[in-house]
Design an enzyme around this catalytic site. Structure first.
Site, PDB file in Angstrom:
ATOM      1  N   LYS A  74       2.245  -6.741  14.308  1.00 35.79           N
ATOM      2  CA  LYS A  74       3.083  -5.545  14.133  1.00 35.79           C
ATOM      3  C   LYS A  74       2.209  -4.391  13.636  1.00 35.79           C
ATOM      4  O   LYS A  74       1.828  -4.343  12.468  1.00 35.79           O
ATOM      5  CB  LYS A  74       4.202  -5.772  13.104  1.00 35.79           C
ATOM      6  CG  LYS A  74       5.191  -4.615  13.141  1.00 35.79           C
ATOM      7  CD  LYS A  74       6.016  -4.465  11.882  1.00 35.79           C
ATOM      8  CE  LYS A  74       5.384  -3.584  10.857  1.00 35.79           C
ATOM      9  NZ  LYS A  74       5.222  -2.167  11.235  1.00 35.79           N
TER      10      LYS A  74
ATOM     11  N   GLU B 261      -5.212  -6.982   2.424  1.00 33.51           N
ATOM     12  CA  GLU B 261      -6.266  -5.954   2.403  1.00 33.51           C
ATOM     13  C   GLU B 261      -5.586  -4.670   1.962  1.00 33.51           C
ATOM     14  O   GLU B 261      -4.922  -4.004   2.758  1.00 33.51           O
ATOM     15  CB  GLU B 261      -6.872  -5.779   3.806  1.00 33.51           C
ATOM     16  CG  GLU B 261      -7.476  -7.037   4.396  1.00 33.51           C
ATOM     17  CD  GLU B 261      -8.766  -7.450   3.715  1.00 33.51           C
ATOM     18  OE1 GLU B 261      -9.386  -6.604   3.034  1.00 33.51           O
ATOM     19  OE2 GLU B 261      -9.144  -8.620   3.841  1.00 33.51           O
TER      20      GLU B 261
ATOM     21  N   CYS C 241      -9.268   3.573   3.226  1.00 33.55           N
ATOM     22  CA  CYS C 241      -9.042   2.715   2.052  1.00 33.55           C
ATOM     23  C   CYS C 241     -10.226   2.751   1.107  1.00 33.55           C
ATOM     24  O   CYS C 241     -10.075   2.672  -0.098  1.00 33.55           O
ATOM     25  CB  CYS C 241      -8.785   1.280   2.506  1.00 33.55           C
ATOM     26  SG  CYS C 241     -10.082   0.618   3.572  1.00 33.55           S
TER      27      CYS C 241
ATOM     28  N   GLU D 288      -4.419   5.638  -6.091  1.00 31.98           N
ATOM     29  CA  GLU D 288      -4.887   5.966  -4.740  1.00 31.98           C
ATOM     30  C   GLU D 288      -4.060   7.122  -4.173  1.00 31.98           C
ATOM     31  O   GLU D 288      -2.837   7.029  -4.067  1.00 31.98           O
ATOM     32  CB  GLU D 288      -4.751   4.754  -3.816  1.00 31.98           C
ATOM     33  CG  GLU D 288      -5.337   5.012  -2.437  1.00 31.98           C
ATOM     34  CD  GLU D 288      -5.078   3.883  -1.442  1.00 31.98           C
ATOM     35  OE1 GLU D 288      -3.937   3.404  -1.363  1.00 31.98           O
ATOM     36  OE2 GLU D 288      -6.030   3.493  -0.740  1.00 31.98           O
TER      37      GLU D 288
END
Ligand code: NAD
Ligand code: BTL
Length: 490
Positions: free
Chosen positions: A174, A249, A283, A384
């Site tokens: 997905k 991750e 990331c 983040e």
């Protein structure tokens, strides 16, 4: 362009016929219509993958044959490099040059794992028990579900698809609901190469609708997820129902440590690229600059001058150095963080707003932004942001640099710039991160593992270990001279 689901070897509409418009973030034009899958679609795909694993030949084929099929997909990606890169730039707004680089990396990932397919013949153990043999073999895990984000759509998919298939698993992928185009194209390649029915399945749709089923289902043996930390936590919970394996991750808040003895111009250029590449939507972006106090003013001034000159624009224009953010919603999130930084008392040294240029008005652009006078406990330093926002802190000793670098919940990546290699190696050994770069920022390649420490996740992608993640380990012991045990005498 219409994109459908691929379930059990067939392209199909979503069960309820619903679709979603896929938007170019540079100008908000609709570039495609994608089927919007439902929970039932997800279940159908899982059943197809389960049946192909339990009853099909795929897990039992010689590994070299699976490897050859994966290699053929890699070759098709190479052959369609320009077309795929074009789609990726339309879908994400990243520059065409970057998308072309991604496609090269992606083809290499398929080639790398194809090459590993038949290299692990198991291990013979020297058994301590007379007249016995003992060996360890690796087997596929079963049905794997794979959920990917929007920032590197096909690249993150490739890191999951190629090793899972080489190892003999079946899968349901997905992609992010807003960037499905290149992943769907590669499923056309799976079809052309002749993957057996049910081995590879593609379900498009949202995380709450489709992703939740892929994480919860008791017919799934492993869920591999790349995305944000909050989603990762939900997946971890959902996966616990049948104690399925998980690989996460997640995000990062990655420090870039610059010592005064480093080559100044190189470090400025690298720091700029570390944080502003792909508008900071990486990331492992170097979003926290830790610069030695003695060079702080000069370094920051040089960085500001360079940041002001970054050319924002259409990813298809050769002069463009950075594209837009992915969506209006995401830009708003980044803008909220900029406001938080201001409220916390950090100094906005450059950027912090939408660009004025008329030609950028329809895109989700934001100026490259640098905050100075940052305190270590500010949210803008700790959380983040995932956009073109850099925070700057200082240090006066390597111990302070290491302590600050390690002091977030994340542990994805970090870098150290210095001319003193002993110092660099010492810092690298102390950083609690899955990747540490010395005098560089960003490199990753198929041969080396990728993944996080701490709340950046667990499990590794790429490298030999990236294949092992998709295998179960079995010990097979054989008694060559069976005898009664005679433990129970009655
Ligand atoms: N560590 C890495 O290698 C890596 C690489 C790329 C991106 N990222 C991270 O990804 C994040 C940005 O991506 P994003 O905004 O697409 O992340 P996200 O977590 O919002 O979404 C990622 C994927 O998860 C799906 N999803 C959402 N809710 C779900 C749920 N409840 N159950 C199952 N699936 C669900 C989404 O539809 C999407 O496909 C950043 O935090 C970035 O650091 C990490
Ligand atoms: C893993 N990487 C660096 C390719 C993309 C991160 O967002």
């Amino acid at each position: 362009m219409n994109v459908q689901l691929f379930i059990n070897g067939k392209w199909v509409h979503a069960e309820n016929q619903q679709t979603r418009s896929i938007i170019n973030p540079f100008n908000q034009e609709t570039i495609a219509t994608a089927a919007e899958g439902t929970k039932d679609d997800a279940v159908r795909a899982i059943v197809a993958a389960r049946t192909a694993f339990d009853e099909g030949n795929w897990p039992h084929m010689p590994a070299s044959e699976r490897g050859e099929m994966v290699r053929l997909v890699g070759q098709k990606i190479k052959d369609h490099r320009e077309e795929l890169a074009h789609l990726e730039t339309l879908d994400t707004g990243k520059t065409l040059e970057e998308s072309l680089g991604d496609m090269d990396d992606i083809a290499n990932v398929f080639f790398y794992f194809a090459g590993l397919a038949d290299k692990d013949g198991g291990e013979i153990i020297e058994s301590p028990i007379p007249d016995s043999t003992s060996r360890v073999v690796r087997e596929p895990i079963g049905v794997c579900t794979q959920i990917t984000p929007w920032n590197y759509p096909l690249l993150q998919a490739a890191w999951k698809l190629a090793p899972a298939l080489v190892a003999g698993n079946t899968l349901v992928m997905k992609p992010s609901e807003i960037t499905p185009l290149t992943t769907a194209k590669v499923f056309e390649f799976f079809e052309e190469v002749g993957f057996p029915e049910g081995v590879v399945n593609l379900v498009l749709g949202t995380g709450t609708e489709v992703g939740s089923v892929l994480s919860e289902s008791h017919d799934v043996d492993l869920v591999s997820f790349t995305g944000g930390i909050e989603t990762g936590k939900k997946i971890m919970q959902a996966a616990s129902g049948n104690v399925k394996k998980i690989a996460l991750e997640l995000g990062g808040k990655n420090p870039n440590i610059v010592f005064a003895d480093t080559d100044f111009d190189t470090a400025v250029d690298q720091a700029l690229n570390a944080v502003f590449f792909h508008a900071g939507q990486v990331c492992s972006a170097g979003s926290r600059l830790l610069v030695e106090e003695s060079i702080h003013d000069r370094f920051v001034q040089a960085l500001i001058e360079r940041a002001k000159r970054i050319k924002l624009g259409n990813g298809f224009d050769e002069s463009t150095e950075s594209g837009p953010l992915i969506s209006a919603e995401h830009r708003t999130k980044v803008e909220r963080y900029i406001q938080i930084g201001l409220d916390e008392g950090a100094t906005l040294a450059v950027g912090g707003k939408r660009p004025d240029a008329d030609e950028l008005k329809n895109g989700f652009f934001l100026e490259p932004t640098i905050f100075t006078n940052c305190k270590h406990d500010m949210r803008i330093v700790q959380e983040e942001v995932f956009g073109p926002v850099l925070t700057v802190e200082t240090f006066t000793s390597k111990e302070e640099a290491i302590a600050k670098a390690n002091d977030t919940i994340y542990g994805l990546a970090g870098a150290v710039f210095t001319a003193d290699i002993d110092k660099a190696e010492h810092v690298a050994s102390k950083l609690r991160m899955g990747t540490v770069w010395i005098n560089d920022f960003h490199p990753y390649f198929a041969q080396a593992p990728w993944g996080g420490y701490k709340q950046s996740g667990f499990g590794r992608e790429l490298g030999k270990i990236g294949l092992e993640e998709y295998t179960e380990v079995k010990h097979i012991f054989r008694n060559k001279q069976p005898q009664p045990v005679n433990w129970f005498q009655s």
